[in-house]
Design an enzyme around this catalytic site. Sequence first.
Site, PDB file in Angstrom:
ATOM      1  N   THR A  65      23.235  43.757  61.507  1.00 36.21           N
ATOM      2  CA  THR A  65      23.801  42.415  61.325  1.00 36.21           C
ATOM      3  C   THR A  65      22.739  41.646  60.552  1.00 36.21           C
ATOM      4  OG1 THR A  65      22.838  41.484  63.344  1.00 36.21           O
ATOM      5  CG2 THR A  65      25.033  42.480  63.569  1.00 36.21           C
ATOM      6  N   HIS A  66      23.151  40.722  59.723  1.00 33.54           N
ATOM      7  CA  HIS A  66      22.210  39.980  58.864  1.00 33.54           C
ATOM      8  C   HIS A  66      21.358  40.928  58.019  1.00 33.54           C
ATOM      9  CE1 HIS A  66      23.055  36.420  61.426  1.00 33.54           C
ATOM     10  NE2 HIS A  66      23.064  37.327  62.390  1.00 33.54           N
ATOM     11  N   SER A  90      19.380  57.601  33.276  1.00 33.54           N
ATOM     12  CA  SER A  90      18.951  56.486  32.449  1.00 33.54           C
ATOM     13  C   SER A  90      18.505  57.030  31.108  1.00 33.54           C
ATOM     14  CB  SER A  90      17.788  55.760  33.127  1.00 33.54           C
ATOM     15  OG  SER A  90      17.064  55.006  32.166  1.00 33.54           O
ATOM     16  N   LYS A 108      15.519  58.655  36.766  1.00 32.49           N
ATOM     17  CA  LYS A 108      16.604  57.918  37.420  1.00 32.49           C
ATOM     18  C   LYS A 108      17.861  58.754  37.667  1.00 32.49           C
ATOM     19  CE  LYS A 108      16.868  54.039  38.183  1.00 32.49           C
ATOM     20  NZ  LYS A 108      17.065  52.864  37.323  1.00 32.49           N
ATOM     21  N   ASN A 118      21.459  57.306  38.938  1.00 32.16           N
ATOM     22  CA  ASN A 118      22.067  56.016  39.289  1.00 32.16           C
ATOM     23  C   ASN A 118      23.457  56.153  39.925  1.00 32.16           C
ATOM     24  OD1 ASN A 118      19.843  54.680  38.196  1.00 32.16           O
ATOM     25  ND2 ASN A 118      20.736  54.722  36.140  1.00 32.16           N
ATOM     26  N   GLU A 147      28.779  51.195  41.745  1.00 33.79           N
ATOM     27  CA  GLU A 147      28.435  49.941  41.048  1.00 33.79           C
ATOM     28  C   GLU A 147      29.618  49.431  40.243  1.00 33.79           C
ATOM     29  OE1 GLU A 147      24.056  49.850  39.467  1.00 33.79           O
ATOM     30  OE2 GLU A 147      24.791  51.901  39.323  1.00 33.79           O
ATOM     31  N   TYR A 182      63.291  29.848  35.046  1.00 31.31           N
ATOM     32  CA  TYR A 182      62.484  30.683  34.162  1.00 31.31           C
ATOM     33  C   TYR A 182      61.799  29.824  33.115  1.00 31.31           C
ATOM     34  CZ  TYR A 182      60.867  34.106  30.831  1.00 31.31           C
ATOM     35  OH  TYR A 182      60.051  34.843  30.003  1.00 31.31           O
ATOM     36  N   GLN A 196      56.019  35.230  31.190  1.00 34.77           N
ATOM     37  CA  GLN A 196      55.679  36.461  30.482  1.00 34.77           C
ATOM     38  C   GLN A 196      54.204  36.811  30.705  1.00 34.77           C
ATOM     39  OE1 GLN A 196      57.529  37.272  26.612  1.00 34.77           O
ATOM     40  NE2 GLN A 196      55.481  37.196  25.730  1.00 34.77           N
ATOM     41  N   LYS A 208      52.389  39.658  33.284  1.00 35.45           N
ATOM     42  CA  LYS A 208      52.304  41.119  33.184  1.00 35.45           C
ATOM     43  C   LYS A 208      50.911  41.672  32.970  1.00 35.45           C
ATOM     44  CE  LYS A 208      56.977  41.087  31.771  1.00 35.45           C
ATOM     45  NZ  LYS A 208      56.858  39.595  31.861  1.00 35.45           N
TER      46      LYS A 208
HETATM   47  N1  ARG Z   1      59.498  38.986  27.726  1.00 33.34           N
HETATM   48  C1  ARG Z   1      60.032  38.049  28.631  1.00 33.34           C
HETATM   49  C2  ARG Z   1      59.172  37.937  29.902  1.00 33.34           C
HETATM   50  O1  ARG Z   1      58.376  38.770  30.086  1.00 33.34           O
HETATM   51  C3  ARG Z   1      61.412  38.445  29.035  1.00 33.34           C
HETATM   52  C4  ARG Z   1      62.258  37.322  29.456  1.00 33.34           C
HETATM   53  C5  ARG Z   1      62.481  36.447  28.291  1.00 33.34           C
HETATM   54  N2  ARG Z   1      63.486  35.449  28.552  1.00 33.34           N
HETATM   55  C6  ARG Z   1      63.691  34.473  27.727  1.00 33.34           C
HETATM   56  N3  ARG Z   1      64.610  33.598  28.057  1.00 33.34           N
HETATM   57  N4  ARG Z   1      63.010  34.304  26.623  1.00 33.34           N
HETATM   58  O2  ARG Z   1      59.295  37.049  30.678  1.00 33.34           O
END
Ligand code: ARG
Length: 465
Positions: free
Chosen positions: A162-163, A284, A290, A292, A297, A324, A329, A332
């Site tokens: 601990t610590h 290294s 070394k 590593n 890491e 929306y 977009q 993603k």
């Molecule tokens: N490429 C768009 C996204 O990833 C798809 C949906 C687009 N919809 C729109 N009304 N422009 O969100």
Amino acid sequence: MSKSTNGAGKLWGGRFQERTAASVEAFTASIQYDSRLYKYDIAGSQAHARMLARQGLITEAECEAITSGLTEIEGEIERGDFVFKTELEDIHMNIEKALADKIGAAGERLHTARSRNDQVALDIRLYLRAETGHFQNLLLELRRSLVRLARKYQHTIMPGYTHMQRAQPVLVAHHLLAYYEMFGRDRARLADGLKRINVLPLGAAALAGTGLPIDRHYVAEQLGFPVVSANSMDSVADRDFVIEFLSTAAMIQLHLSRLSEELVLWASEEFSFIRLADSFCTGSSIMPQKKNPDIPELIRGKTGRVTGNLMALLTLMKGLPMTYNRDLQEDKEPLFDTIDTVGPSLGIMTELLAHLEFQQERLAQATVGGYMTATDLADYLVRQNIPFRQAHAIVGRTVAYGLAQGRELHEMSLDDLRQFSDKISDDVFAVLSASGSVNSRVSAGGTAGKTVAAALELAERELNL
Ligand code: ARG
């Protein structure tokens, strides 16, 4: 195909008088990264088409042309024969346009009663459902390798900290099973998140639903969704299931990072608790001596981007009005990056653990120093009916004496010890050794050999080892 000569062949080109600027196409496109959703986009479209046919919105022949055309496109993408076009923005329109080019008029009926807004929500949910399963398997393998290692060093004692100060001796297996628990909770979090991922958004259309007679339950059934979403606006606007996944993934990487930190420390000359296989280390370019621990890491380092991806999504969502918005977009790349970072981190940690040895002699040395059985002496006094606070003070004085004399508790004579309490007799030495200490900790969840053996058995049963 759209008969519009404006909007340069865009699927949405009808109301446009001018061609989209090339810079705008480049700026708005997501095809460079959302192409990875192709399989889910196609599966969703095929289910949608079968529903449209069943509802009499397209003919059976059209449905057949659509579904087999999409299967061909899937093959082309898989073989690398498909040309993704930036001017078609995203995966949805790339596939839809290719389908229309391939099968003609029937292809132009696919988007009936559907919007890219519910389509993209569907694709992400299908993708995340698959990735959740993948992550659950990776966690299973990691937990298996932790349990195998714990079994291998079942009786080896190490200092518990601990610590970052030596605190009490524990079994190596107990320490490793702590991570087994953490990754078990992560797995449970994934399973729980899956309930909220596994909801069909398709049928929400743009945001308000559709006036066409669709059957959302039939689509859900085909795609294996136990429920359909209850509110069309929520269906296209929310990404909280993505944030939840990113949060669980960040927790996984955080747990990996803590384990990595310990491996880096333990592999150091100063600790020398473990040896990592040469095949899992690098050298290294300047210091010939070394070796590593780059893998732990890097896992530790990658935690920054995984945490950052969660922050990115939280920030992305915070000011968005219903429903929306194109901002979505941007969900993603952080999501894909987290998947591409956490998955391989889990995989390589699993492998690394199989290439790791604890240095038993060194650990044995490390468990004798540091007055780590001081609490055991205090507990011993409690068993002689001394109140714990008094016992704590007595042992504190005993430790101070030992420090001045350069002796550990177990190195003192009975007379030495009795200077501090006449309740001490020669059975005390049983609790002053590391193994005596470990095996005395029989409380539920403690480090006693028997308790850990039971925990190991339970774990092995759970993991089918
Ligand atoms: N490429 C768009 C996204 O990833 C798809 C949906 C687009 N919809 C729109 N009304 N422009 O969100």
